[in-house]
Design an enzyme around this catalytic site. Structure first.
Site, PDB file in Angstrom:
ATOM      1  N   TYR A 104     -13.867  48.138  33.529  1.00  0.00           N
ATOM      2  CA  TYR A 104     -13.426  47.967  32.131  1.00  0.00           C
ATOM      3  C   TYR A 104     -12.088  47.218  32.068  1.00  0.00           C
ATOM      4  O   TYR A 104     -11.908  46.310  31.258  1.00  0.00           O
ATOM      5  CB  TYR A 104     -13.310  49.344  31.491  1.00  0.00           C
ATOM      6  CG  TYR A 104     -12.830  49.371  30.065  1.00  0.00           C
ATOM      7  CD1 TYR A 104     -13.660  48.975  29.023  1.00  0.00           C
ATOM      8  CD2 TYR A 104     -11.556  49.838  29.767  1.00  0.00           C
ATOM      9  CE1 TYR A 104     -13.221  49.029  27.705  1.00  0.00           C
ATOM     10  CE2 TYR A 104     -11.108  49.898  28.455  1.00  0.00           C
ATOM     11  CZ  TYR A 104     -11.943  49.491  27.429  1.00  0.00           C
ATOM     12  OH  TYR A 104     -11.511  49.549  26.128  1.00  0.00           O
ATOM     13  N   LYS A 140     -11.508  43.622  30.289  1.00  0.00           N
ATOM     14  CA  LYS A 140     -10.579  43.489  29.168  1.00  0.00           C
ATOM     15  C   LYS A 140      -9.444  42.517  29.487  1.00  0.00           C
ATOM     16  O   LYS A 140      -8.944  41.818  28.594  1.00  0.00           O
ATOM     17  CB  LYS A 140     -10.023  44.860  28.791  1.00  0.00           C
ATOM     18  CG  LYS A 140     -11.041  45.776  28.119  1.00  0.00           C
ATOM     19  CD  LYS A 140     -11.624  45.152  26.868  1.00  0.00           C
ATOM     20  CE  LYS A 140     -12.434  46.134  26.045  1.00  0.00           C
ATOM     21  NZ  LYS A 140     -13.047  45.493  24.849  1.00  0.00           N
TER      22      LYS A 140
END
Length: 321
Positions: free
Chosen positions: A190, A194
């Site tokens: 993640y 991001k």
């Protein structure tokens, strides 16, 4: 490519759809992952400011598994019940076909597209040594590829218009995270996705500015299905009556960035939580030394330590404080 044709599409705010003077009157906005949480809040906030909204959501579970409900249609019904205009889109925006059809859905329903909000995502958290390749690929696909493909097709549509002399006031708002800015323990996939979204935002802003397209990113902190565990303590009902973790707190900045009122703001990243908005400065050169010739390893190490002593400490990785 989904360039489409429309009357005056993308050349400005367009005619208003209601009696109010909303910030986004006449604009058409597509929001991905808009069935719940932040995306839903964004869709409702844009509609409240006069925008016509394409509500995209696959209706999947937190880990990306197929879901049984249709949250996109529920949000569309909320918008219509409040007197707004909206249509649902259930395509997979991490595929070329799904991303292209998102742009086409806006053109078919409303004759134009002015703003794209990339928000869709899910989690598959693991410590790095336990992180399967499939979990890495799935998160990268939805977050990073799921930003790239809608951005690509929307930008191509706006570039076609600009080359035809119809310069748009187009806006793209991407969704990064504090994990993308400083990392987060147990979220290597993640965090990497991001962080990649921030890099994509900077490149898109530089490439698309000449065509009337502004591209910015937010790093929000709010209560959603993805943050229920991470923000468990902060989510307790506050004594002040202000719910700092409500996703609706993030949407006003997103609406402004997605409106014509944000003219001149592009290539920036904003951290937003509760009532706080922070402009993130990003990577900037700190202390440096140029020897003018090659270092030995010992010299390089001694110089690196000296420079680190003069530099600011990095923001701690989430989960290490």
């Amino acid at each position: 490519m989904t360039s489409g044709t429309s009357t005056g599409a993308g050349t400005g705010p367009g005619p208003g759809t209601g009696a109010g003077a909303g910030l986004c009157d006449g604009r058409v906005v597509a929001v991905t992952g808009a069935g719940r949480g932040l995306g839903r809040a964004h869709a409702l906030a844009f509609a409240a400011e006069g925008a016509r909204v394409v509500v995209n959501d696959l209706g999947v579970g937190l880990d990306g598994s197929p879901g049984a409900d249709t949250p996109a249609r529920q949000v569309v019904e909320e918008i219509r019940a409040a007197g707004g205009e909206a249509v649902a889109h259930a395509g997979d925006i991490a595929t070329t076909e799904g991303a292209a059809s998102l742009v086409q859905a806006a053109l078919d329903a409303f004759g134009r597209l002015d703003t794209l909000v990339n928000n869709a995502g899910f989690l598959r958290d693991r410590m790095l040594v336990n992180l399967d390749e499939d979990d890495w690929d799935a998160v990268m696909r939805v977050h990073l590829k799921g930003h790239f493909l809608p951005l690509k097709h929307a930008a191509a549509h706006w570039r076609t218009q600009a080359k035809a002399g119809l310069v748009p006031q187009a806006r793209i708002v991407n969704t990064s995270s504090g994990a993308g800015l400083s990392g987060s323990v147990g979220q290597g996939n993640y965090s990497a996705a991001k962080a990649g979204i921030i890099g994509l935002t900077l490149v898109a802003a530089a490439e698309m500015g000449r065509y009337g397209v502004q591209v910015n990113a937010i790093a929000p902190a709010a209560r959603t299905r993805m943050t229920e565990t991470a923000f468990a303590q902060a989510m307790a009902a506050p004594d002040s009556g202000f719910d700092a973790m409500a996703p609706e707190n993030v949407s006003p900045l997103v609406v402004w960035l997605g409106s014509a009122a944000s003219a001149g703001v592009t290539g920036r990243v904003f951290e937003t939580e509760g009532g706080r908005i922070t402009v993130m400065d990003g990577w900037r050169p700190g202390p440096g030394v140029d020897k003018g010739s090659r270092w030995t390893p010992a010299e390089a190490g001694a110089t690196a330590r000296e420079l680190l002593a003069r530099s600011e400490a990095p923001t701690p990785v989430h989960g290490t404080q």
